[in-house]
Scaffold this motif. Structure first.
Motif, PDB file in Angstrom:
ATOM      1  N   VAL B 254       6.501   9.224  -5.993  1.00 12.90           N
ATOM      2  CA  VAL B 254       6.149   8.967  -7.377  1.00 12.90           C
ATOM      3  C   VAL B 254       4.624   9.033  -7.489  1.00 12.90           C
ATOM      4  CG1 VAL B 254       6.081   6.471  -7.039  1.00 12.90           C
ATOM      5  CG2 VAL B 254       6.481   7.379  -9.320  1.00 12.90           C
ATOM      6  N   ALA B 255       4.176   9.502  -8.652  1.00 17.81           N
ATOM      7  CA  ALA B 255       2.724   9.522  -8.869  1.00 17.81           C
ATOM      8  C   ALA B 255       2.331   8.335  -9.740  1.00 17.81           C
ATOM      9  CB  ALA B 255       2.327  10.827  -9.548  1.00 17.81           C
ATOM     10  N   ILE B 256       1.227   7.704  -9.402  1.00 11.66           N
ATOM     11  CA  ILE B 256       0.709   6.622 -10.249  1.00 11.66           C
ATOM     12  C   ILE B 256      -0.753   6.915 -10.530  1.00 11.66           C
ATOM     13  CG2 ILE B 256       2.327   4.838  -9.492  1.00 11.66           C
ATOM     14  CD1 ILE B 256       0.116   3.899  -7.560  1.00 11.66           C
ATOM     15  N   ASP B 257      -1.202   6.454 -11.684  1.00 16.20           N
ATOM     16  CA  ASP B 257      -2.615   6.627 -12.031  1.00 16.20           C
ATOM     17  C   ASP B 257      -3.320   5.300 -11.850  1.00 16.20           C
ATOM     18  OD1 ASP B 257      -2.563   9.338 -12.816  1.00 16.20           O
ATOM     19  OD2 ASP B 257      -1.384   8.690 -14.564  1.00 16.20           O
ATOM     20  N   ILE B 258      -4.397   5.350 -11.095  1.00 18.46           N
ATOM     21  CA  ILE B 258      -5.120   4.099 -10.894  1.00 18.46           C
ATOM     22  C   ILE B 258      -6.613   4.397 -10.882  1.00 18.46           C
ATOM     23  CG2 ILE B 258      -5.000   4.130  -8.348  1.00 18.46           C
ATOM     24  CD1 ILE B 258      -4.251   1.055  -8.837  1.00 18.46           C
ATOM     25  N   ALA B 259      -7.357   3.689 -11.661  1.00 22.02           N
ATOM     26  CA  ALA B 259      -8.800   3.884 -11.808  1.00 22.02           C
ATOM     27  C   ALA B 259      -9.129   5.332 -12.148  1.00 22.02           C
ATOM     28  CB  ALA B 259      -9.535   3.441 -10.540  1.00 22.02           C
ATOM     29  N   LEU B 265       2.864   8.132  -4.011  1.00 24.33           N
ATOM     30  CA  LEU B 265       3.388   7.190  -3.018  1.00 24.33           C
ATOM     31  C   LEU B 265       4.857   7.506  -2.775  1.00 24.33           C
ATOM     32  CD1 LEU B 265       1.889   3.813  -4.261  1.00 24.33           C
ATOM     33  CD2 LEU B 265       1.246   5.053  -2.184  1.00 24.33           C
ATOM     34  N   PRO B 266       5.310   7.421  -1.524  1.00 19.34           N
ATOM     35  CA  PRO B 266       6.732   7.654  -1.251  1.00 19.34           C
ATOM     36  C   PRO B 266       7.564   6.470  -1.749  1.00 19.34           C
ATOM     37  CG  PRO B 266       5.612   6.975   0.748  1.00 19.34           C
ATOM     38  CD  PRO B 266       4.561   7.063  -0.310  1.00 19.34           C
ATOM     39  N   ILE B 267       8.775   6.735  -2.225  1.00 17.53           N
ATOM     40  CA  ILE B 267       9.673   5.648  -2.625  1.00 17.53           C
ATOM     41  C   ILE B 267      11.068   5.883  -2.090  1.00 17.53           C
ATOM     42  CG2 ILE B 267       8.497   4.940  -4.744  1.00 17.53           C
ATOM     43  CD1 ILE B 267      10.658   6.635  -6.248  1.00 17.53           C
ATOM     44  N   GLU B 268      11.818   4.814  -2.055  1.00 13.88           N
ATOM     45  CA  GLU B 268      13.242   4.910  -1.737  1.00 13.88           C
ATOM     46  C   GLU B 268      14.007   4.662  -3.022  1.00 13.88           C
ATOM     47  OE1 GLU B 268      13.568   1.923   1.208  1.00 13.88           O
ATOM     48  OE2 GLU B 268      12.756   3.186   2.793  1.00 13.88           O
ATOM     49  N   GLY B 269      15.106   5.398  -3.216  1.00 11.84           N
ATOM     50  CA  GLY B 269      15.902   5.197  -4.414  1.00 11.84           C
ATOM     51  C   GLY B 269      15.276   5.929  -5.602  1.00 11.84           C
ATOM     52  N   HIS B 270      15.762   5.617  -6.779  1.00 14.12           N
ATOM     53  CA  HIS B 270      15.356   6.365  -7.947  1.00 14.12           C
ATOM     54  C   HIS B 270      14.530   5.522  -8.910  1.00 14.12           C
ATOM     55  CE1 HIS B 270      15.490   9.375 -11.071  1.00 14.12           C
ATOM     56  NE2 HIS B 270      15.846   8.410 -11.926  1.00 14.12           N
ATOM     57  N   VAL B 271      13.573   6.157  -9.505  1.00  7.13           N
ATOM     58  CA  VAL B 271      12.784   5.499 -10.542  1.00  7.13           C
ATOM     59  C   VAL B 271      12.729   6.447 -11.742  1.00  7.13           C
ATOM     60  CG1 VAL B 271      10.518   4.613 -11.156  1.00  7.13           C
ATOM     61  CG2 VAL B 271      11.345   4.344  -8.830  1.00  7.13           C
ATOM     62  N   ALA B 272      12.865   5.855 -12.913  1.00  8.28           N
ATOM     63  CA  ALA B 272      12.814   6.682 -14.123  1.00  8.28           C
ATOM     64  C   ALA B 272      11.378   7.091 -14.415  1.00  8.28           C
ATOM     65  CB  ALA B 272      13.389   5.904 -15.307  1.00  8.28           C
ATOM     66  N   GLU B 273      11.233   8.253 -14.969  1.00 12.08           N
ATOM     67  CA  GLU B 273       9.914   8.727 -15.415  1.00 12.08           C
ATOM     68  C   GLU B 273       9.381   7.741 -16.449  1.00 12.08           C
ATOM     69  OE1 GLU B 273       7.098  11.754 -14.806  1.00 12.08           O
ATOM     70  OE2 GLU B 273       9.102  11.709 -13.945  1.00 12.08           O
ATOM     71  N   GLY B 274       8.131   7.321 -16.276  1.00 10.25           N
ATOM     72  CA  GLY B 274       7.530   6.412 -17.251  1.00 10.25           C
ATOM     73  C   GLY B 274       7.866   4.950 -17.027  1.00 10.25           C
ATOM     74  N   ALA B 275       8.580   4.610 -15.929  1.00 12.47           N
ATOM     75  CA  ALA B 275       8.939   3.197 -15.671  1.00 12.47           C
ATOM     76  C   ALA B 275       7.698   2.386 -15.316  1.00 12.47           C
ATOM     77  CB  ALA B 275       9.948   3.117 -14.530  1.00 12.47           C
ATOM     78  N   ILE B 343      -7.533   1.460  -0.333  1.00 14.02           N
ATOM     79  CA  ILE B 343      -6.487   0.921   0.525  1.00 14.02           C
ATOM     80  C   ILE B 343      -5.671   2.069   1.116  1.00 14.02           C
ATOM     81  CG2 ILE B 343      -4.831   0.658  -1.378  1.00 14.02           C
ATOM     82  CD1 ILE B 343      -3.927  -1.975   0.074  1.00 14.02           C
ATOM     83  N   ALA B 344      -5.224   1.912   2.343  1.00 16.38           N
ATOM     84  CA  ALA B 344      -4.399   2.936   2.976  1.00 16.38           C
ATOM     85  C   ALA B 344      -3.036   2.991   2.293  1.00 16.38           C
ATOM     86  CB  ALA B 344      -4.226   2.632   4.462  1.00 16.38           C
ATOM     87  N   ALA B 345      -2.504   4.200   2.145  1.00 19.93           N
ATOM     88  CA  ALA B 345      -1.249   4.371   1.408  1.00 19.93           C
ATOM     89  C   ALA B 345      -0.105   3.594   2.037  1.00 19.93           C
ATOM     90  CB  ALA B 345      -0.889   5.851   1.317  1.00 19.93           C
ATOM     91  N   GLU B 346      -0.094   3.493   3.370  1.00 20.34           N
ATOM     92  CA  GLU B 346       1.033   2.802   4.010  1.00 20.34           C
ATOM     93  C   GLU B 346       0.989   1.296   3.764  1.00 20.34           C
ATOM     94  OE1 GLU B 346      -1.356   4.398   5.719  1.00 20.34           O
ATOM     95  OE2 GLU B 346      -1.849   3.406   7.615  1.00 20.34           O
ATOM     96  N   ASN B 347      -0.109   0.787   3.249  1.00 20.94           N
ATOM     97  CA  ASN B 347      -0.177  -0.648   2.958  1.00 20.94           C
ATOM     98  C   ASN B 347       0.136  -0.963   1.499  1.00 20.94           C
ATOM     99  OD1 ASN B 347      -0.759  -1.524   5.548  1.00 20.94           O
ATOM    100  ND2 ASN B 347      -2.953  -1.123   5.300  1.00 20.94           N
ATOM    101  N   CYS B 348       0.595   0.065   0.764  1.00 24.98           N
ATOM    102  CA  CYS B 348       0.945  -0.190  -0.631  1.00 24.98           C
ATOM    103  C   CYS B 348       2.419  -0.569  -0.735  1.00 24.98           C
ATOM    104  CB  CYS B 348       0.699   1.075  -1.473  1.00 24.98           C
ATOM    105  SG  CYS B 348      -1.043   1.466  -1.598  1.00 24.98           S
ATOM    106  N   HIS B 349       2.709  -1.548  -1.581  1.00 24.24           N
ATOM    107  CA  HIS B 349       4.094  -1.955  -1.834  1.00 24.24           C
ATOM    108  C   HIS B 349       4.384  -1.671  -3.291  1.00 24.24           C
ATOM    109  CE1 HIS B 349       4.041  -4.397   1.927  1.00 24.24           C
ATOM    110  NE2 HIS B 349       2.766  -4.559   1.600  1.00 24.24           N
TER     111      HIS B 349
END
Lengths: 308, 360
Positions: B254-259, B265-275, B343-349
């Motif tokens: 999933v892509a996120i916008d920050i600053a 970021l990799p995810i497991e399962g499904h997330v809706a666009e715009g969630a 922050i390193a990507a693997e440390n993101c939750h």
């Protein structure tokens, strides 16, 4: 130190000027007047009178220790009164303690309507010491009294007059005293509430049943309250007067079987007008009570447990 | 081997459900810590295991035997209370021997057990004293000694360190861990202090509102918190949560916008666009140096705490969201200045709107 507006505190060893604290004494005045005029003054006066032959009228002639010598050597009714009073104290105090504690423990179980039962059980303590109840007591235990009517109706048993029988009359008074267990019960209840619940939880994990918990946890932790109640009840029992006076019509009868010490003292003073001798009796009672109270405190360290 | 099994355990007071169906199996010799905020039911659960609180539903078994109806003294447990609950009128020796005397154990055996426990806890010189003559730490040892002499299958500790001062708490914590190693008994320990939980536990059980939110080893819980609640509860300073929006969902990422920058970021399962998602970042994982990972932009410093070994920085990101950063060592940072943080990507939750983990 003055009361108005200063936060200065007297330093230890600092000099107090004369006139300091008048406001304080002013506020204390009602108590001070009461203590000196109504307590300390009469106490000193009665000690003086105990060394005289004062009869309530006329002069009080100095007789030295004669009254005390007579009490100790030449007064059979004094020993009768001692006998009656000690029987009363030794029976009524333990019975009252046991009864008050038993009811307190039962009420402490957290049953519904606790405050109602607490009030009901406390009621005799409010009214029990009064003349009216003593009169009622006489009606209950008289020959044709309520108790015998009930016995007759239930069992066909013709009871004696409990109060006019010298071998039972004192016990009706002990019963009346035990019935007034309310104030000790309230104090016991407060004491029981002080025992932390986790003490019982720890004991239940330790496998102690209800009886063992009561004797090994509750009773030891309640000893300060038991001690307090025992001392207060003992002093009260030595001074018991009203019930015997009303039930025996002031005679201490039948045949002196209810001649409480204070009742004998009263007779000497107000029937026989031997105020000097009665004062000596009063001081002997003071010594007896002081002795028992002192003994209680001396033995307390062997059986009373104080936490912190 | 399973020592304790909880099966759909429930507790209600009237209409109020305190414990709402707890399943848990605890193995022999395991050190399990129940942790959670006040009112989460952790103490109630412990007291139900102890037999001090009736169980409203489900089954409790110890050593394979159903225990729901058995008295506390028959469950093979021993409990150390928060208040210690020592018998104030008994000597230390009597406090420890009371339960054994109640069980009518022979005197020499009692003496042997009490002296052995006293030896383990180094309280032999205190045996004749009354609890009021002991310090808080010594009382704590006596309470533990009272548990040891029972030789229980399970030790239960109800916030045993909360009445001790900070220094003694750390010391006693170490001793409890050592005791567990030495006698190898199963222990269940209740605390609201996550440091105690992390340091003592073989396994942490995180409770909230009468439900187990997650259980696992301390590091599992730290590294992969199952939801926002657990993530925020374990770790100090607390994890940061930034509001982000999911976009460009594809290929298990999933892509996120920050600053003002876009990151994947990799995810497991499904997330809706715009969630709406929560990005969880532990303060100690955020740094000021290096390259790569997620750039969080400029942090405007609001307050700094210098702990000597660590510098804690409280600040605001460009979009106004607050962020706490824990930097190693001593840094010359003052309020009002700005820092570039990453922050390193693997440390993101990543957590979804319901708070459940969707991250890698």
């Amino acid at each position: 130190m003055s009361i108005s507006g200063t936060t200065e505190r007297p330093v230890a060893g600092g000099r107090l000027r004369f006139g300091d604290g008048w406001a304080g004494y002013g506020f204390l005045a009602p108590w001070l007047v009461g203590f000196f005029l109504l307590t300390l003054g009469p106490a000193i006066a009665s000690f003086y009178l105990s060394l005289t032959d004062y009869s309530g009228l006329g002069a009080a002639n100095w007789v030295g220790a004669e009254n005390y010598v007579r009490i100790a050597t030449d007064d059979p009714r004094f020993w009768t009164a001692m006998n009656v009073t000690f029987t009363f104290v030794l029976l009524s105090v333990p019975l009252k303690l046991i009864f008050a504690l038993a009811v307190a423990v039962a009420l402490n179980r957290g049953l519904a309507g606790l405050s109602f039962f607490r009030a009901i059980f406390y009621l005799p303590s409010l009214v029990g010491g009064s003349v009216a109840v003593a009169v009622l007591w006489r009606q209950v235990f008289a020959g044709d009294g309520l108790l015998n009517q009930a016995l007759n109706a239930l069992f066909g048993f013709e009871g004696p007059s409990w109060i006019s029988n010298p071998s039972t009359s004192l016990y009706t008074l002990i019963l009346l005293a035990v019935w007034q267990f309310g104030s000790s019960m309230i104090i016991f209840l407060a004491g029981l509430r002080q025992i932390p619940q986790d003490m019982y939880e720890a004991a239940s994990i330790d496998g102690a049943g209800k009886a063992r918990q009561f004797f090994r946890i509750t009773l030891p932790l309640l000893t300060p309250v038991i001690f307090f109640n025992a001392v207060i009840l003992t002093i009260d029992a030595f001074k018991a007067f009203t019930s015997a006076f009303v039930i025996s019509d002031g005679t201490g009868g039948p045949i002196d079987s209810t001649l409480f010490y204070t009742l004998y003292l009263y007779q000497e003073a107000f029937t026989n007008f031997r105020f000097g001798y009665a004062s000596a009796l009063a001081w002997v009672l003071v010594l007896i009570i002081a002795f028992f109270t002192a003994m209680s405190f001396l033995t307390a360290r062997f059986w009373v447990h104080y936490d912190d | 081997m399973t020592t304790l099994a909880l099966n759909r355990i429930k507790k209600s007071f009237g209409n109020l459900d305190i414990i709402r169906g707890v399943d848990l199996a605890i193995g022999s010799g395991e050190f399990v810590v129940f942790v959670g905020p006040s009112g989460c039911g952790k103490s109630t659960l412990l007291r139900m295991i102890a037999g001090l609180e009736p169980i409203s539903g489900g089954e409790l078994s110890i050593g394979g035997e159903r225990m729901n109806e058995r008295a506390a003294s028959e469950r093979g447990i021993a409990m150390v209370f928060q208040s210690y609950a020592l018998y104030p009128h008994m000597s230390v020796y009597k406090n420890m021997s009371f339960g054994l005397e109640t069980a009518k154990m022979p005197k020499p055996e009692i003496d042997k057990r009490v002296r052995k426990a006293a030896d383990i806890l180094q309280i032999t010189h205190l045996l004749e004293r009354k609890p009021k003559q002991l310090s808080g730490g010594q009382r704590q040892r006596v309470a533990i000694g009272r548990a040891i002499v029972r030789d229980p299958k399970i030790f239960l500790f109800d916030e045993p360190l909360s009445n001790l001062d900070a220094e003694l708490r750390v010391q006693t914590r170490v001793e409890i861990a050592k005791l567990h190693r030495d006698i190898g008994a199963t222990m269940i320990y209740v605390t609201h202090d996550q440091v105690e939980a992390m340091t003592l536990a073989d396994r942490i059980v995180v409770l909230r509102a009468g439900v187990i939110e997650q259980h696992g080893t301390p590091l599992e819980i730290y590294n992969r918190p199952a939801n926002r609640f657990v993530a925020g509860f374990i770790g100090s300073p607390k994890m940061n949560f930034l509001d982000v929006v999911a976009s460009d969902v594809r290929d298990g990422g999933v892509a996120i916008d920050i600053a003002g920058k876009r990151a994947r970021l990799p995810i497991e399962g499904h997330v809706a666009e715009g969630a709406k998602l929560s990005l969880g970042l532990r303060p100690e994982h955020i740094g000021t140096e290096g390259t790569g990972g997620l750039e969080l932009g400029a942090l405007t410093v609001v307050h700094v705490e210098h702990l000597g070994g660590q510098t804690i920085v409280y600040g605001r990101l460009v979009d106004g969201q607050s962020l706490t950063v824990a930097l190693d060592g001593q840094r010359a940072i003052s309020a009002g200045s700005t820092l570039a943080v990453r922050i390193a990507a693997e440390n993101c939750h990543l957590f979804d709107e319901a708070g459940d983990r969707i991250g890698h």
